[in-house]
Write an enzyme that holds these catalytic residues in place. Structure first.
Site, mmCIF file in Angstrom:
data_model
loop_
_atom_site.group_PDB
_atom_site.id
_atom_site.type_symbol
_atom_site.label_atom_id
_atom_site.label_comp_id
_atom_site.label_asym_id
_atom_site.label_seq_id
_atom_site.Cartn_x
_atom_site.Cartn_y
_atom_site.Cartn_z
ATOM 1 N N GLU A 118 36.845 30.934 42.663
ATOM 2 C CA GLU A 118 37.168 31.771 43.815
ATOM 3 C C GLU A 118 35.899 31.961 44.644
ATOM 4 O O GLU A 118 34.848 32.281 44.105
ATOM 5 C CB GLU A 118 37.698 33.138 43.367
ATOM 6 C CG GLU A 118 38.176 33.970 44.542
ATOM 7 C CD GLU A 118 38.794 35.313 44.119
ATOM 8 O OE1 GLU A 118 39.119 36.096 45.025
ATOM 9 O OE2 GLU A 118 38.941 35.576 42.917
ATOM 10 N N GLY A 258 30.913 40.099 39.590
ATOM 11 C CA GLY A 258 30.990 40.972 38.427
ATOM 12 C C GLY A 258 31.877 40.378 37.356
ATOM 13 O O GLY A 258 31.552 40.408 36.162
ATOM 14 N N GLU A 295 40.017 43.536 36.222
ATOM 15 C CA GLU A 295 40.391 42.131 36.041
ATOM 16 C C GLU A 295 41.714 41.997 35.301
ATOM 17 O O GLU A 295 42.521 41.107 35.615
ATOM 18 C CB GLU A 295 39.286 41.374 35.300
ATOM 19 C CG GLU A 295 37.912 41.461 35.946
ATOM 20 C CD GLU A 295 37.899 41.119 37.433
ATOM 21 O OE1 GLU A 295 38.700 40.271 37.864
ATOM 22 O OE2 GLU A 295 37.080 41.705 38.170
ATOM 23 N N HIS A 298 44.622 42.571 37.655
ATOM 24 C CA HIS A 298 44.881 41.424 38.528
ATOM 25 C C HIS A 298 45.968 40.514 37.969
ATOM 26 O O HIS A 298 46.535 39.703 38.727
ATOM 27 C CB HIS A 298 43.605 40.596 38.696
ATOM 28 C CG HIS A 298 42.817 40.919 39.919
ATOM 29 N ND1 HIS A 298 43.378 41.039 41.166
ATOM 30 C CD2 HIS A 298 41.486 41.132 40.101
ATOM 31 C CE1 HIS A 298 42.438 41.304 42.062
ATOM 32 N NE2 HIS A 298 41.277 41.366 41.436
#
Length: 852
Positions: A118, A258, A295, A298
């Protein structure tokens, strides 16, 4: 750099070809990794060529339906023409992981293979339509030596594994869920492994695995506990259950971000995984819990439903930041977590909104997509979601989320699709609210009020002023305005959320016996600037009586800020500086209130930084601000010395994060006021059994310029020199020192054995921290602070341009400074723009700053 053209949202077109399945072989070698990508391709529009993105690849062959096929490479894209409606495409490429310092695509991190795709990193692995609206099912076979690479990981579920010749082996992974290329992940290496499991609400057993560098297994337990807590919370609050048989986290030291939410295989910066009480602070533990949650969340808000194009980035990031903020608030202190979120908006996002990189949460154009992973897209995006939650209520918001997933599971969609689901589920018209997605800048609310004692009528006038960044055709926004009215007895008279929709808004409240104290925009109910002429007495009343703890903190910030700016004005006009005794008394009351949450008290005692104060004004006399803030801190500390010492000693032996927060806030205030005894600091440093207290003692020694600061820093370095994450903290302390020798010290530390210019964490901790967190030396009048940053930006441009573009931010935000500093900053930017091979990342930011 004239060839660098911006892409525009208005030019979006759906893909001419899509890919339903991708079967990959990744044969790992350090400098010659072979990738064979076999795709099932479907034509979506006639008479168009297939264009595949690629960067840094050595192309070996192209086949269509198993036959060699002619191709062209034009402007970095592989071009194939005359293709059938449905076909099999095979592309073989060769890549160089060990030579990839950009940390995008496939690269090596401390001897392990790792990916970061990404936003546009997959094109560094193979030629592909590297855009988020092409979703395919992936099957990945990884081959590597057994020695050194016993773990071969990718997305989805492991379906096959076996031995090969020459000490090599393979593993095959299948991801049953279609995903865009940016969610592809691969890791190969030798790690310590922490295993656990989670039983979902439907009774499925999910294997949980956390991979860390050898010797760090004992530091992985908090991350694992945070993962299980996140999974349980997402089921209870949102009804969302995990969908694969395994969930893996891998921690790597060389990582630009991160963490990354790749489906089923999250790759994390070690900073957000490794922690124990000796080496990590309380803030580190909280950060790990928050990022692990982010995360994981997501998996639904970003993976199962993803972005149609990168202009829609806030669709997944703003929503998921809101979700991780709610998670932290539900499992911790809601007030303190909200305060931390507000600080990011007021101190960083407002600066971005008023600077050259200002953009709406859905940008309209971009040169380098990595430059739009910003506090505007993420954190202001979360505030926009929070406003929707405020307007719809928890039940209405949850109904909207449910409809969103029902409509769009497995799709790549837009921000409008999300807002549409919220509207349709709740029946609330959000048409005006959608302007938050399209208009840049920070609106200002100018508030005035009046009270008629005879009729008992209180009138509130709210004027909405749009910033120039919003554009000439900007329209008034829909702003939820949370209001509390407090009587002269300190009791709440009214709590209500008002709808501010016009340029001029009036609200009338009747039946009041006395003029109330207004608590305006409570809990920061919208990301806007507020102008209201509070009196000192009103702010003190709010600090004591507001029902919202966040409002009490905001009143304290306003109170101390008024004192600082008043002294700035006194300096500029040649008057004497002074501190109103009522201000000291208000902060004394905080210290003496044993019922107050210690973490909230600590937030109140953490006086706004210089950077935070700069964001409160349109232009700044920087030198006067530095002097006035130092004076107020010294005066406040002197007034509160006895109470600070008593509170500090009361909390000294209490082993809890809230107690440490307040204890160390007291120590810091004493130190900044020049009242911190050296023996107090040395005692805490010597007796500390946790990183929080050790760093607080070091920080106090430096803030108070104590004789022991160098010896303590040296002892800290000797103990932790072989622990990279702790050395990052040491580098940050060194970069924050405000003496004139700091520039030479930074140049020397670049050669320290624990530092590497190739490692983003080290760069951020030393050079980035200096630029962002040492305004006194960065904004030196002679411009040497700017020139130091520029020297390292020029080096980083060829090493890791993404990191360079992220740490340049303080250099491009020159609009509020005096002419001399502006010219020094611009001269540095002119030097950068003149570089013959300036990266897209830096070019976009530098060119926009110079054209401001």
């Amino acid at each position: 750099m004239s060839e660098l053209q911006a892409k525009h949202l208005k030019d979006y077109q759906s893909p001419a070809f899509t890919i339903s399945e991708l079967d990959m072989l990744v044969d790992l070698y350090p400098s010659k990794t072979r990738v064979i990508a076999r795709s099932q391709v479907i034509r979506c529009r006639d008479n168009e060529a297939l264009l595949l993105d690629g960067e840094g690849l050595e192309l070996k062959s192209v086949k269509v339906n198993n036959e060699a096929y002619p191709y062209q490479i034009v402007a970095g894209q592989l071009r194939l023409e005359g293709l059938p409606a449905h076909f099999a495409l095979e592309i073989e490429t060769e890549i160089d992981p060990v030579g990839n310092s950009s940390l995008e695509g496939l690269y090596m991190s401390d001897g392990a293979y790792c990916t970061q795709c990404e936003a546009e990193g997959f094109r560094r692995i193979t030629y592909f339509p590297d855009r988020p609206d092409v979703l395919a099912k992936y099957r990945v076979r990884i081959e590597a030596p057994k020695t050194g690479f016993p773990y071969l990981l990718s997305n989805g579920n492991k379906v096959e594994a076996g031995a090969l010749d020459d000490d090599r082996h393979y593993v095959v992974w299948e991801d049953p869920f279609p995903k865009p290329s940016y969610l592809f992940a691969l890791v190969a290496g030798d790690f310590d492994l922490l295993q656990d499991s989670f039983v979902t609400q439907s009774g499925r057993h999910v294997a949980l695995e956390v991979f860390v560098d050898k010797g760090n297994l004992h530091k992985a337990h908090h991350a694992m506990a945070s993962l299980k807590k996140s999974m349980a919370w997402d089921e209870s609050r949102f009804g969302l259950e995990y969908d694969l048989d395994i969930y893996m986290i891998v921690a790597v030291d060389f990582f630009n971000m991160g963490a990354m939410e790749n489906k089923g295989l999250n790759i994390f910066n070690t900073k957000y995984v490794l922690a124990d009480i000796e080496s990590a602070t309380d803030d580190d533990f909280h950060g790990i819990e928050s990022v692990v949650g982010h995360e994981y969340f997501h998996n639904w808000t970003g993976n199962r439903v993803t972005c149609r194009d990168w202009f829609q980035l806030s669709l997944k990031e703003g929503l998921t930041v809101f979700r991780d903020q709610e998670f932290s608030s539900d499992v911790g202190s809601r007030a303190v977590n909200r305060i931390q979120a507000i600080k990011v908006i007021k101190n960083q996002q407002f600066a971005e909104d008023s600077g050259p990189m200002a953009h709406p949460i859905r940008p309209q154009s971009v040169i380098e997509m990595n430059n739009f992973y910003t506090v505007t897209v993420y954190n202001k995006g979360a505030e926009v979601i929070r406003m929707m939650h405020t307007l719809l209520g928890e039940a209405g918001f949850q109904a909207g989320m449910k409809l969103y997933f029902q409509r769009h599971d497995g799709q790549a969609v837009t921000c409008d699709d999300f807002v549409g689901a919220m509207e349709d589920a709740s029946g609330v018209d959000l048409s005006q609210f959608r302007l938050w997605y399209n208009q840049a800048g920070t609106p200002t609310l100018k508030v005035s009020d009046s009270f008629d004692a005879r009729s008992g009528e209180y009138r509130l006038v709210v004027l909405q002023q749009l910033p120039p960044q919003a554009g000439d055709d900007a329209k008034p926004m829909h702003i939820p305005f949370d209001l509390e009215l407090i009587g002269d007895d300190g009791k709440s008279l009214l709590n209500k959320v008002l709808d501010v929709k016009e340029a001029h808004n009036e609200f009338v409240f009747e039946g009041l016996s006395t003029r109330p104290v207004p608590s305006l925009l409570q809990n920061f109910s919208a990301p806007v600037k507020l102008e209201y002429d509070f009196t000192t007495a009103q702010l003190i009343s709010l600090m004591r009586n507001a029902s919202s703890e966040v409002a009490r903190w905001e009143a304290s910030v306003s109170l101390i800020s008024r004192a600082i700016w008043g002294n700035v004005n006194a300096l500029v006009s040649g008057g004497d500086m002074a501190l109103d005794t009522r201000v000291a008394d208000a902060f004394r009351a905080v210290l003496l209130d044993e019922e107050l949450d210690p973490q909230l008290a600590a937030e109140i005692l953490n006086i706004p930084s210089i950077n935070a104060l700069i964001e409160q004004v349109d232009s700044v006399n920087f030198d006067a601000l530095v002097s006035a803030r130092a004076f107020v801190l010294e005066e406040l500390s002197a007034n509160l010395e006895d109470e600070l010492l008593v509170r500090y000693r009361e909390l000294y032996h209490i082993d809890s994060a809230p107690a440490r927060a307040l204890k160390n806030a007291c120590l810091a205030m004493l130190a900044r006021g020049g009242l911190c005894p050296e023996e107090l600091v040395e005692k805490q440093f010597n007796e500390s059994c946790n990183m929080t207290d050790s760093l607080a003692a070091l920080g106090a020694a430096m803030a108070g310029e104590l004789d022991c600061q160098d010896s303590l820093l040296e002892r800290f370095e000797q103990r932790w020199v072989d622990t990279p994450l702790v050395m990052d903290k040491w580098f940050m302390l060194q970069a924050s020192r405000q003496d004139d020798a700091v520039l030479g010290r930074i140049d020397a530390l670049v050669s320290h054995k624990a530092f590497s210019l190739n490692n983003p964490n080290r760069v951020r901790s030393l050079i980035g921290c200096f630029a962002a967190n040492n305004p006194v030396q960065f904004h030196r009048e002679d411009g040497e602070g700017y020139r130091l940053l520029t020297r390292y930006l020029k080096q980083l441009n060829g090493v890791n341009p993404q990191v360079a573009a992220r740490i340049i931010t303080p250099l491009i935000q020159f609009g509020k400074f005096d002419e001399g500093r502006k010219q020094n900053m611009k001269a540095c930017l002119e030097e950068l723009i003149g570089m013959p091979e300036l990266s897209r990342d830096l070019y976009e930011k530098v060119s926009r700053a110079l054209s401001q």
